[in-house]
Design a protein around this motif. Structure first.
Motif, PDB file in Angstrom:
ATOM      1  N   ARG A 189      56.654  35.777  10.786  1.00 32.85           N
ATOM      2  CA  ARG A 189      57.083  35.989   9.406  1.00 32.85           C
ATOM      3  C   ARG A 189      55.866  36.235   8.531  1.00 32.85           C
ATOM      4  O   ARG A 189      54.789  35.692   8.762  1.00 32.85           O
ATOM      5  CB  ARG A 189      57.855  34.775   8.907  1.00 32.85           C
ATOM      6  CG  ARG A 189      59.130  34.505   9.698  1.00 32.85           C
ATOM      7  CD  ARG A 189      59.855  33.296   9.153  1.00 32.85           C
ATOM      8  NE  ARG A 189      61.043  33.001   9.946  1.00 32.85           N
ATOM      9  CZ  ARG A 189      61.872  31.988   9.688  1.00 32.85           C
ATOM     10  NH1 ARG A 189      61.622  31.177   8.664  1.00 32.85           N
ATOM     11  NH2 ARG A 189      62.927  31.785  10.445  1.00 32.85           N
ATOM     12  N   THR A 208      54.679  46.295   3.406  1.00 32.59           N
ATOM     13  CA  THR A 208      56.007  45.681   3.405  1.00 32.59           C
ATOM     14  C   THR A 208      57.050  46.626   3.978  1.00 32.59           C
ATOM     15  O   THR A 208      57.958  46.209   4.711  1.00 32.59           O
ATOM     16  CB  THR A 208      56.403  45.287   1.973  1.00 32.59           C
ATOM     17  OG1 THR A 208      55.381  44.458   1.397  1.00 32.59           O
ATOM     18  CG2 THR A 208      57.713  44.530   1.961  1.00 32.59           C
ATOM     19  N   ASP A 212      59.287  44.337   9.549  1.00 34.73           N
ATOM     20  CA  ASP A 212      60.705  44.016   9.671  1.00 34.73           C
ATOM     21  C   ASP A 212      61.138  43.249   8.427  1.00 34.73           C
ATOM     22  O   ASP A 212      60.642  42.147   8.156  1.00 34.73           O
ATOM     23  CB  ASP A 212      60.938  43.174  10.922  1.00 34.73           C
ATOM     24  CG  ASP A 212      62.412  43.029  11.263  1.00 34.73           C
ATOM     25  OD1 ASP A 212      63.244  43.034  10.333  1.00 34.73           O
ATOM     26  OD2 ASP A 212      62.746  42.917  12.461  1.00 34.73           O
ATOM     27  N   ARG A 213      62.069  43.826   7.664  1.00 37.47           N
ATOM     28  CA  ARG A 213      62.477  43.215   6.398  1.00 37.47           C
ATOM     29  C   ARG A 213      63.132  41.855   6.588  1.00 37.47           C
ATOM     30  O   ARG A 213      63.204  41.065   5.653  1.00 37.47           O
ATOM     31  CB  ARG A 213      63.437  44.156   5.657  1.00 37.47           C
ATOM     32  CG  ARG A 213      62.760  45.445   5.191  1.00 37.47           C
ATOM     33  CD  ARG A 213      63.712  46.291   4.372  1.00 37.47           C
ATOM     34  NE  ARG A 213      63.055  47.522   3.904  1.00 37.47           N
ATOM     35  CZ  ARG A 213      62.333  47.602   2.803  1.00 37.47           C
ATOM     36  NH1 ARG A 213      62.167  46.523   2.060  1.00 37.47           N
ATOM     37  NH2 ARG A 213      61.764  48.731   2.445  1.00 37.47           N
ATOM     38  N   ARG A 214      63.606  41.563   7.797  1.00 38.99           N
ATOM     39  CA  ARG A 214      64.229  40.254   8.039  1.00 38.99           C
ATOM     40  C   ARG A 214      63.190  39.142   8.027  1.00 38.99           C
ATOM     41  O   ARG A 214      63.522  37.982   7.780  1.00 38.99           O
ATOM     42  CB  ARG A 214      64.952  40.258   9.393  1.00 38.99           C
ATOM     43  CG  ARG A 214      66.140  41.212   9.481  1.00 38.99           C
ATOM     44  CD  ARG A 214      66.672  41.229  10.898  1.00 38.99           C
ATOM     45  NE  ARG A 214      65.670  41.721  11.847  1.00 38.99           N
ATOM     46  CZ  ARG A 214      65.828  41.708  13.171  1.00 38.99           C
ATOM     47  NH1 ARG A 214      66.937  41.194  13.693  1.00 38.99           N
ATOM     48  NH2 ARG A 214      64.882  42.185  13.955  1.00 38.99           N
ATOM     49  N   TYR A 215      61.933  39.488   8.295  1.00 42.33           N
ATOM     50  CA  TYR A 215      60.893  38.473   8.423  1.00 42.33           C
ATOM     51  C   TYR A 215      59.731  38.696   7.456  1.00 42.33           C
ATOM     52  O   TYR A 215      58.661  38.122   7.636  1.00 42.33           O
ATOM     53  CB  TYR A 215      60.360  38.469   9.859  1.00 42.33           C
ATOM     54  CG  TYR A 215      61.445  38.345  10.895  1.00 42.33           C
ATOM     55  CD1 TYR A 215      62.179  37.171  11.025  1.00 42.33           C
ATOM     56  CD2 TYR A 215      61.763  39.415  11.734  1.00 42.33           C
ATOM     57  CE1 TYR A 215      63.189  37.052  11.965  1.00 42.33           C
ATOM     58  CE2 TYR A 215      62.765  39.300  12.686  1.00 42.33           C
ATOM     59  CZ  TYR A 215      63.473  38.125  12.797  1.00 42.33           C
ATOM     60  OH  TYR A 215      64.472  38.002  13.720  1.00 42.33           O
ATOM     61  N   CYS A 216      59.942  39.513   6.437  1.00 39.77           N
ATOM     62  CA  CYS A 216      58.863  39.822   5.504  1.00 39.77           C
ATOM     63  C   CYS A 216      59.384  39.760   4.073  1.00 39.77           C
ATOM     64  O   CYS A 216      60.526  40.163   3.800  1.00 39.77           O
ATOM     65  CB  CYS A 216      58.295  41.211   5.801  1.00 39.77           C
ATOM     66  SG  CYS A 216      57.062  41.777   4.619  1.00 39.77           S
TER      67      CYS A 216
END
Length: 293
Positions: A189, A208, A212-216
């Motif tokens: 993350r 950004t 991966d937007r799920r972990y950032c």
């Protein structure tokens, strides 16, 4: 160390970080307090060398996996480290990170700084160039408004640095390469802070977009330059709390008082954070440098 003093001297942040973590600070070679000039004959390390030296530090202290916290150039080195040694990194907290190679404008700008450092040392013009990279115009001051205390403190710390050691680091970072492909290898993350007036705002947004937007998560701080840790440390508290909660690392004190509260018994006086007050004599450890044939 000048990148983190504002954050650690903020009582709420000091309570949050020091209550939950043991902190190891890594300086670039020759940037520690009281460092001697590095020999001109010593090879200039590459960014990969600096990333590999992070492993040397972890191994020296017997550390396994760690949470990495870096600012600007340090954020670049730790991101590169995280992509090369994924098993050693639990998460990344990056402030105004660099992730691409220097543009022609930045490359030329850094070349000018390098030449000034080489021939004139840490002169006034070099310090002004560096301060423009670090801070927003609001805290730098102008004719009708004096510069802030944090800028004055940073200016004083720059005076204490060995100019040739700084020159070597500028040379290293001016030869960095694009990490866009390496970002795909990150398995941790990532929390990114960037000031809206930072010269590296576009790079933070680019970074950004590639993670991966799920972990950032990206936190843009208004009216702030690159050193969010110095200008707006309070803006980092809530995002960091939630970030740590995701790892189960955020442990409120047993007395049910928030680590962010200045009344917390775990709040540590800034006077106790200096190595001299703790009775610690800091010594640089030897790390590997790849020799060029």
């Amino acid at each position: 160390m000048s990148c983190f003093q504002g954050l650690l001297f903020c009582p709420e942040a000091a309570s949050l970080l020091l209550h939950n973590f043991c902190i190891y600070h890594i300086s670039p070679p020759g940037h520690e307090l009281g460092a001697a000039p590095i020999s001109p004959n010593a090879p200039i390390p590459s960014v990969d060398d600096l990333a590999d030296q992070v492993v040397d530090v972890l191994d020296f202290f017997g550390l396994g996996s760690v949470m990495c916290f870096g600012v600007t150039a340090g954020a670049y080195i730790l991101t590169l480290f995280a992509s090369k040694y994924r098993e050693r990194v639990l998460g990344l907290i990056l402030v105004s990170p660099l992730c691409k190679g220097p543009t022609w404008t930045e490359w030329l700008y850094s070349k000018v700084i390098s030449n000034l450092l080489y021939y004139y040392g840490m002169c006034g013009l070099v310090k002004e160039c560096l301060l423009q990279r670090y801070f927003s115009k609001e805290v730098q001051g102008f004719s009708e408004l004096p510069e802030s205390d944090i800028v004055q403190a940073c200016r004083s710390l720059l005076d204490q640095r060995q100019s040739m050691n700084v020159w070597r680091f500028v040379q290293t970072m001016n030869q960095r390469y694009d990490l866009t492909e390496q970002l795909k290898l990150l398995q941790c993350r990532t929390l990114i802070f960037v000031g809206e007036n930072s010269q590296f705002h576009a790079e933070a947004v680019h970074m950004t977009s590639k993670l991966d937007r799920r972990y950032c998560a990206l936190v843009e701080v208004q009216a702030c330059g690159s050193l969010v840790t110095e200008e707006q440390p309070h803006a980092m508290l809530i995002p960091m709390e939630y970030f740590f909660m995701g790892y189960g690392m955020y442990r409120p004190s047993q007395l049910d008082c928030s680590p962010r509260s200045p009344l917390s018994p775990f709040c540590i006086s800034p006077d106790l954070l200096s190595p001299e007050s703790m009775g610690v004599k800091l010594k640089p450890i030897k790390t590997r440098v790849r020799l060029e044939v």
